[in-house]
Design a protein around this motif. Structure first.
Motif, PDB file in Angstrom:
ATOM      1  N   MET A 155       3.807  12.281  -7.345  1.00 16.38           N
ATOM      2  CA  MET A 155       4.912  11.941  -6.666  1.00 16.38           C
ATOM      3  C   MET A 155       6.128  12.696  -7.177  1.00 16.38           C
ATOM      4  O   MET A 155       6.443  12.983  -8.364  1.00 16.38           O
ATOM      5  CB  MET A 155       5.339  10.410  -7.606  1.00 16.38           C
ATOM      6  N   ASN A 156       6.640  13.264  -6.028  1.00 18.89           N
ATOM      7  CA  ASN A 156       7.984  14.114  -6.199  1.00 18.89           C
ATOM      8  C   ASN A 156       9.226  13.512  -5.478  1.00 18.89           C
ATOM      9  O   ASN A 156       8.935  12.528  -4.936  1.00 18.89           O
ATOM     10  CB  ASN A 156       7.563  15.419  -5.456  1.00 18.89           C
ATOM     11  N   SER A 157      10.304  13.890  -5.728  1.00 17.90           N
ATOM     12  CA  SER A 157      11.685  13.366  -5.158  1.00 17.90           C
ATOM     13  C   SER A 157      11.804  11.965  -5.365  1.00 17.90           C
ATOM     14  O   SER A 157      12.134  11.297  -4.615  1.00 17.90           O
ATOM     15  CB  SER A 157      11.763  13.987  -3.715  1.00 17.90           C
ATOM     16  N   ASP A 177       5.259   4.821   5.081  1.00 13.27           N
ATOM     17  CA  ASP A 177       6.381   5.565   5.446  1.00 13.27           C
ATOM     18  C   ASP A 177       7.309   5.881   4.508  1.00 13.27           C
ATOM     19  O   ASP A 177       8.127   7.036   4.606  1.00 13.27           O
ATOM     20  CB  ASP A 177       7.191   4.862   6.608  1.00 13.27           C
ATOM     21  N   SER A 178       7.704   5.061   3.501  1.00 16.81           N
ATOM     22  CA  SER A 178       8.728   5.269   2.611  1.00 16.81           C
ATOM     23  C   SER A 178       8.447   6.367   1.636  1.00 16.81           C
ATOM     24  O   SER A 178       9.221   6.831   0.786  1.00 16.81           O
ATOM     25  CB  SER A 178       8.946   3.691   1.622  1.00 16.81           C
ATOM     26  N   VAL A 179       7.182   6.913   1.489  1.00 17.29           N
ATOM     27  CA  VAL A 179       6.832   7.825   0.683  1.00 17.29           C
ATOM     28  C   VAL A 179       6.136   9.302   1.114  1.00 17.29           C
ATOM     29  O   VAL A 179       6.075  10.179   0.734  1.00 17.29           O
ATOM     30  CB  VAL A 179       5.592   7.501  -0.502  1.00 17.29           C
ATOM     31  N   LYS A 180       6.038   9.152   2.379  1.00 12.01           N
ATOM     32  CA  LYS A 180       5.656  10.396   3.401  1.00 12.01           C
ATOM     33  C   LYS A 180       6.502  11.521   3.058  1.00 12.01           C
ATOM     34  O   LYS A 180       7.800  11.579   3.032  1.00 12.01           O
ATOM     35  CB  LYS A 180       5.672   9.947   4.930  1.00 12.01           C
ATOM     36  N   LEU A 182       0.934  -1.207   0.139  1.00  8.34           N
ATOM     37  CA  LEU A 182      -0.038  -0.051  -0.110  1.00  8.34           C
ATOM     38  C   LEU A 182       0.826   1.293  -0.059  1.00  8.34           C
ATOM     39  O   LEU A 182       1.659   1.318   0.585  1.00  8.34           O
ATOM     40  CB  LEU A 182      -1.043   0.000   1.195  1.00  8.34           C
ATOM     41  N   VAL A 183       0.680   1.818  -0.859  1.00  5.00           N
ATOM     42  CA  VAL A 183       1.402   3.422  -0.986  1.00  5.00           C
ATOM     43  C   VAL A 183       0.732   4.347  -0.191  1.00  5.00           C
ATOM     44  O   VAL A 183       1.402   5.214   0.566  1.00  5.00           O
ATOM     45  CB  VAL A 183       1.468   3.814  -2.403  1.00  5.00           C
ATOM     46  N   ALA A 184      -0.654   4.680  -0.619  1.00  2.00           N
ATOM     47  CA  ALA A 184      -1.405   5.724   0.100  1.00  2.00           C
ATOM     48  C   ALA A 184      -2.858   5.435  -0.064  1.00  2.00           C
ATOM     49  O   ALA A 184      -3.054   4.712  -1.196  1.00  2.00           O
ATOM     50  CB  ALA A 184      -0.984   7.004  -0.453  1.00  2.00           C
TER      51      ALA A 184
END
Length: 117
Positions: free
Chosen positions: A82-84, A61-64, A47-49
């Motif tokens: 999606m940034n950075s 946590d990996s994409v916060k 799950l990403v978001a």
């Protein structure tokens, strides 16, 4: 079930940005959860978001701090900004709609995101 089509994937360099879109065939306001998952090569789906119908959001946590999920009920569309981006973000990204239990519901076919120099 709702039909879902993702778009916006592609090849991007590390540090770059992409915006994924998830277009649904039915009104999405009735779906409590709209979510993005991803599956990287050799790994399980994660799950990403997600965003709820009352616009509460939750992120892995990996994409916060780098990814932002949003929904436009008038357009029956969900977005993932999606940034950075990092090479470890490389995966097939799937949009998901659920009326109650996250992970149970409708899925799109996925869109490939590749982060590489």
């Amino acid at each position: 079930q709702v039909q879902i089509v993702e778009s916006g994937g592609g090849l991007v360099q590390p540090g770059g940005s992409l915006r994924l879109s998830c277009a649904a065939s039915k009104i999405i306001c009735s779906y409590y959860y709209m979510a993005w998952y991803r599956r990287a090569p050799g790994k399980q789906r994660e799950l990403v978001a997600y965003i709820t119908s009352d616009r509460n959001t939750n992120y892995a946590d990996s994409v916060k701090g780098r990814f932002t999920i949003s929904r436009d009920n008038a357009k029956n569309t969900v977005y993932l900004q999606m940034n950075s981006l990092k090479p470890e973000d490389t995966a097939v990204y799937y949009c998901h709609a659920s009326t109650g239990v996250l992970g149970v519901g409708s899925w799109g076919q996925g869109t490939q995101v590749t982060v590489s120099s």
